[in-house]
Design a protein around this motif. Structure first.
Motif, PDB file in Angstrom:
ATOM      1  N   CYS A 101      -4.351  -0.335 -31.322  1.00 28.43           N
ATOM      2  CA  CYS A 101      -5.635  -0.989 -31.050  1.00 28.43           C
ATOM      3  C   CYS A 101      -5.889  -1.060 -29.543  1.00 28.43           C
ATOM      4  O   CYS A 101      -6.992  -0.771 -29.084  1.00 28.43           O
ATOM      5  N   ILE A 104      -7.106   2.230 -28.143  1.00 27.43           N
ATOM      6  CA  ILE A 104      -8.073   2.890 -29.035  1.00 27.43           C
ATOM      7  C   ILE A 104      -8.958   3.895 -28.288  1.00 27.43           C
ATOM      8  O   ILE A 104      -9.344   4.924 -28.829  1.00 27.43           O
ATOM      9  N   THR A 137     -15.060  -1.896 -29.435  1.00 28.64           N
ATOM     10  CA  THR A 137     -14.211  -1.858 -30.616  1.00 28.64           C
ATOM     11  C   THR A 137     -13.758  -3.271 -30.941  1.00 28.64           C
ATOM     12  O   THR A 137     -13.263  -3.974 -30.062  1.00 28.64           O
ATOM     13  N   CYS A 139     -11.142  -5.396 -33.280  1.00 23.96           N
ATOM     14  CA  CYS A 139      -9.966  -5.233 -34.124  1.00 23.96           C
ATOM     15  C   CYS A 139      -9.606  -6.607 -34.658  1.00 23.96           C
ATOM     16  O   CYS A 139      -9.669  -7.594 -33.931  1.00 23.96           O
TER      17      CYS A 139
ATOM     18  N   MET B 173      -7.025   5.843 -34.916  1.00 31.22           N
ATOM     19  CA  MET B 173      -7.333   5.351 -36.257  1.00 31.22           C
ATOM     20  C   MET B 173      -6.509   6.080 -37.310  1.00 31.22           C
ATOM     21  O   MET B 173      -6.140   5.505 -38.326  1.00 31.22           O
ATOM     22  N   LEU B 180     -11.615   6.867 -42.885  1.00 32.75           N
ATOM     23  CA  LEU B 180     -12.457   6.233 -41.879  1.00 32.75           C
ATOM     24  C   LEU B 180     -13.869   6.151 -42.433  1.00 32.75           C
ATOM     25  O   LEU B 180     -14.311   7.067 -43.120  1.00 32.75           O
ATOM     26  N   VAL B 194     -11.971   1.559 -39.672  1.00 32.41           N
ATOM     27  CA  VAL B 194     -10.869   1.694 -40.624  1.00 32.41           C
ATOM     28  C   VAL B 194     -10.491   0.304 -41.102  1.00 32.41           C
ATOM     29  O   VAL B 194     -10.579  -0.665 -40.361  1.00 32.41           O
TER      30      VAL B 194
END
Lengths: 291, 286
Positions: A101, A104, A137, A139, B173, B180, B194
């Protein structure tokens, strides 16, 4: 799950409102996620890590076989913002996932990923938001019941021998260790050979000596000759740390327990520490045994 | 059947090499279709390909100085053959500083695509490298399997962010999950997501360009017209297939358009000056 979904897909997901931020028990941000992922690399030899958060910073612990423990310390100063609303927070997390993560957007310079990390207490996921070039992103990593971590009772008062050296010289030695040997024997002594790494492989013995007069050695304080064996398979993960470090401090206490402290510089020039503790494989019949 | 072509310009050779390298990353065995003005690399939609299909089109005039072909007959002036993409890549490796390159269809023990490369030499004698690539010529009755796929009835069409960024993200990912979910709406938002038992990761891109479709291009009853602009259309795909598409892009496309047919497929449309490439990935059921 509802809340995280909102965080990901709400129209205003990038900018959490002040209120939302305040709800979190732990909320920290860092302008370069690599500062965290870099140091975690040094202890990444098992999937599961235990994370302790206090007002001073974050400690991430990884253990294996109840014989080796690695700790990474990330001081609060390494974060640009660091808010904790409880005395301490402990949780377990999957380190593989955390590392994926954090990187990423790819982990190579010159890209810089900004990161915010939030945790809302027992049972909730660790929420990380990363941003790079306008892409965001989110997570949400499930946390697990914290494990009881080992206490090696390694205290500075019981340290018998201590050497501080530049990481380069151990880097070479560690990367070239004879992998056919089951153990690594570390000898520390006030006289010759001063600091010796020995392996006993199928092709024979090998010794790697570092004298106390070497330019690489910055501090040398050995009171008594100690020679202890450690499982090479247990110490192998610390090669990851030595490759990233600038300085290493090797200490042994009266029981033969080994402590390796690595000083690792991040991209902002801040210093973080990674510490490995390892228990000796077996006691040699005679502690003064010389090879 | 006759096919021979010659190229002198090294830039054209490099350009062609890049295209073939890209094709090679996308698939192993492909069909090469030759017509008087175009070359096509085709991966037909077959179950054995996992539902992935590809269609790549090049104008011969942009790559070759001389180009002659006679198809199977005068009314079907085309040649279809099956070829291993990697073999063309290997052959073209010798051509990176060639003086000239000839590609022709020859009859050896089996039908071959013969690549003749003339390399520069310091003295007067010429240096010639020849590669024979076995091909199997596809008979006329099977041609129908290799027709251009129709543009799917997509719900959302959007221009993709830089493929390199997507590749980095998709690679991470891949280590978290096998599937995905790619979703997008008609307001320039795209999300890659994901979800596993342990982790949920979603990367969101905003303010992406929308492809400039003219209104008359799309029928008023087309799904994209009826789809609410803010609504996300999404498809869940195998990350490896998506990565394969991303990894192959060595031709620096000018634009990559992603068309999503909600819950059923993703269609990528790559636009470059003289190349167009389409790639389909079917959605995986949950």
């Amino acid at each position: 799950m509802d809340k995280t979904n909102k965080l990901f897909f709400g129209t205003n997901m990038v900018l959490l409102t002040q209120n939302e931020e305040e709800r979190y028990a732990f909320n920290a941000n860092m302008n370069n996620a690599r500062n965290l992922s870099h140091i975690l690399k040094a202890i990444h030899f098992k999937d599961t890590a235990t994370v302790f958060v206090t007002e001073n910073g974050m400690k991430v612990t990884v253990e294996d076989a109840k014989c080796i423990q690695a700790n990474a310390f990330i001081q609060a100063q390494v974060f640009q913002d660091y808010i904790i609303r409880e005395d301490s927070i402990t949780f377990c997390i999957n380190l593989d996932i955390l590392q994926e993560c954090l990187s990423i957007f790819g982990s190579n310079p010159p890209s810089v990923t900004a990161m915010r990390m939030m945790y809302n207490g027992y049972g909730t996921p660790l929420v990380i938001t990363l941003e790079e070039d306008g892409a965001v992103t989110g997570c949400s990593i499930k946390t697990q019941e914290p494990d009881q971590t080992l206490d090696f009772e390694f205290s500075a008062a019981n340290v018998i021998n201590k050497v501080i050296m530049k990481a380069e010289c151990l880097k070479e030695a560690f990367n070239e260790l004879d992998v056919t040997s089951e153990v690594l024997q570390i000898t520390m002594s006030p006289d010759h050979p001063f600091f010796r790494l020995s392996t006993f492989g199928t092709l024979g013995q090998s010794h790697h000596d570092i004298p106390n007069t070497s330019d690489m050695v910055e501090f040398f304080e050995c009171n008594q000759t100690q020679s202890n064996r450690y499982r090479l398979s247990l110490l192998k993960p610390s090669v990851k740390a030595v490759n990233l470090a600038t300085k290493v401090c090797v200490r042994m206490d009266h029981r033969g327990f080994l402590s390796l402290q690595y000083m690792i510089k991040n991209e902002n020039g801040q210093i973080c520490f990674v510490e490995y503790y390892c228990c000796p494989d077996e006691e040699l019949e005679n502690n003064d045994n010389q090879f | 059947m006759r096919f021979r072509t010659k190229v002198f310009n090294i830039d054209c050779i490099h350009h062609f090499t890049n295209v073939v390298n890209t094709i090679n990353k996308l698939l192993k065995k492909c069909t090469l279709r030759l017509t008087p003005d175009k070359l096509y690399f085709i991966l037909p939609d077959q179950v054995s390909n996992g539902g992935v299909s590809m269609w790549c089109e090049l104008k011969q005039a942009n790559f070759f100085d001389e180009y002659q072909m006679d198809g199977v007959s005068s009314e079907h002036n085309e040649i279809y053959m099956e070829i291993i993409a990697e073999n063309i890549v290997r052959a073209l490796k010798s051509a990176h500083n060639a003086k000239s390159m000839k590609i022709k269809l020859t009859k050896k023990q089996t039908p071959c695509l013969t690549v003749e490369i003339e390399l520069p030499s310091i003295n007067s004698s010429s240096r010639l490298v020849t590669h024979d690539i076995p091909v199997s010529v596809i008979p006329r009755r099977l041609w129908d399997e290799y027709q251009e796929p129709t543009m799917p009835e997509f719900h959302v069409s959007i221009c993709m962010p830089p493929l390199k960024t997507l590749k980095n993200i998709a690679e991470r990912m891949k280590n978290l999950s096998t599937y995905l979910t790619l979703s997008a709406n008609q307001e320039g938002d795209m999300v890659m997501k994901v979800e596993t038992e342990l982790v949920t990761v979603a990367t969101r891109f905003q303010n992406l360009e929308l492809p400039p479709f003219k209104d008359d291009d799309i029928a008023s009853q087309a799904p994209s017209k009826l789809w609410p602009p803010t609504e996300m259309a999404s498809a869940r795909v195998d990350i490896r297939k998506f990565l394969q598409f991303l990894a192959g892009q060595q031709i620096n496309p000018f634009k990559v358009i992603c068309n999503i047919v909600n819950q059923s497929a993703i269609h990528f449309f790559l636009i470059h000056d003289d190349i167009s490439l389409q790639y389909f990935i079917p959605a995986a059921s949950v």
